[in-house]
Design a protein around this motif. Structure first.
Motif, PDB file in Angstrom:
ATOM      1  N   PHE A  28       0.855  -1.176   0.000  1.00  0.00           N
ATOM      2  CA  PHE A  28       0.000   0.000   0.000  1.00  0.00           C
ATOM      3  C   PHE A  28       0.893   1.228   0.000  1.00  0.00           C
ATOM      4  CE2 PHE A  28      -1.797   3.482   2.478  1.00  0.00           C
ATOM      5  CZ  PHE A  28      -2.940   3.735   1.760  1.00  0.00           C
ATOM      6  N   SER A  30       0.428   5.468  -0.051  1.00  0.00           N
ATOM      7  CA  SER A  30      -0.548   6.554   0.050  1.00  0.00           C
ATOM      8  C   SER A  30      -0.398   7.515  -1.125  1.00  0.00           C
ATOM      9  CB  SER A  30      -0.375   7.316   1.363  1.00  0.00           C
ATOM     10  OG  SER A  30       0.833   8.049   1.335  1.00  0.00           O
ATOM     11  N   THR A  47       6.123   2.609   1.950  1.00  0.00           N
ATOM     12  CA  THR A  47       5.036   1.700   1.613  1.00  0.00           C
ATOM     13  C   THR A  47       4.745   0.814   2.810  1.00  0.00           C
ATOM     14  OG1 THR A  47       6.551   0.058   0.711  1.00  0.00           O
ATOM     15  CG2 THR A  47       5.619   1.634  -0.850  1.00  0.00           C
ATOM     16  N   SER A  74      -1.392  -5.430   8.363  1.00  0.00           N
ATOM     17  CA  SER A  74      -0.147  -5.181   7.656  1.00  0.00           C
ATOM     18  C   SER A  74       1.007  -5.740   8.497  1.00  0.00           C
ATOM     19  CB  SER A  74       0.057  -3.692   7.423  1.00  0.00           C
ATOM     20  OG  SER A  74       0.239  -3.020   8.645  1.00  0.00           O
TER      21      SER A  74
END
Length: 76
Positions: A28, A30, A47, A74
């Motif tokens: 992921f 942003s 990340t 995560s």
């Protein structure tokens, strides 16, 4: 849970990773990090790693816009 896009009530269920490779994962990033340009974007982009293991995760499905929202921990 309401869909974040259209507001329709979502169906609750599970999402399962099937047949993933031993070294596969998702990351992921942003929008703020994606906006970094030049060397800063290349060297300092942050990340968050999301595991892609053979496991089941809670998930919601919107029957109207056909999106799936997964709830996955995560590694950070």
């Amino acid at each position: 849970m309401k869909c974040l896009d259209c507001g329709t009530e979502m169906e609750h269920g599970t999402a399962e990773c099937i047949g993933a490779g031993l070294e596969s994962w998702y990351e992921f990033t942003s929008e703020t990090e994606k906006a970094k340009k030049g060397i800063a974007g290349f060297l300092t982009r942050q990340t968050i790693t999301i595991p892609s293991a053979l496991a089941e995760y809670p998930a919601w499905h919107c029957p109207r816009c056909r999106k799936v929202l997964m709830w996955v921990d995560s590694k950070e």
